[in-house]
Design a protein around this motif. Sequence first.
Motif: not given
Length: 191
Positions: A158-170
Motif C-alpha cells: 500500500x505504501x508502494x502505491x498499490x491500489x488493491x493493497x489500499x483497498x484491502x486495508x480499507x
Amino acid sequence: MRLIALAAAAALAAAPLAAPHSAQADPRPAAEEDAGGVLNPEDTGRAMLRRKMEMGAVDSVTCSLGFNSVKYDAPALARKFARLCAEAGYTKAMTWMSQMENNGQGGAYDPDASAEWDRRAAEAGDPVGRFNHGLNLMRGHGTRKDEALGRSFIDQAARDGLEIAKRLQGAGYDLGEVTPDADDWKYAPLF
C-alpha cells in the motif's frame, strides 16, 4: 528548383496506383538459416520466443514480450519462458510464475511454488509480489500462516502505491474484498 519539384509531382500524379497491400506479395524474404545465423528472423510471436530461449537471451524487452505466449495458447512455452526471466531476476516474471503455478497453467497446480515466487518477488521489492506474499501469509496458502507478517507486506505494498493493497486495508484486511468466492476452495484448510 521549383521546376524540378513540379516535374516530380507531375510524374508521381501520372504514375499508376499501387495495388492494395493485401494484393501485393510480401517484399520481405522468408527467414533463412545458415552457418552465419538467421537472416530475417521472426521478431515477434512464439518463433521469436523459442529462438531467444535457445540463444539464452533474457532481457526486459524479451521478457515482456513473453507474456504474449499465453495469449497464443502456449502455456508450456509461457511457463518455460517465465521461469527463465524470473530466474534472471525480473520481478514481474516472478509474479507471473506465481500466477501460473497457482492456476496450473502449463503445469500442475502448485501452491507452494506459487508462494515461493511471490516471496522472491516481495523480497526483491516488487509491490505486487509484496501484496501476494502478504495474502499467502495471511491465508497460510503455500506457506506457513502468519497474519501479522502478512499484513506488514500488505501495508508495504500500500505504501508502494498499490491500489488493491489500499483497498484491502480499507476493508479491515477482509480477504473476501480481494478474492472472488470462486477461489474459496483454494484457500480452505486441507484438513
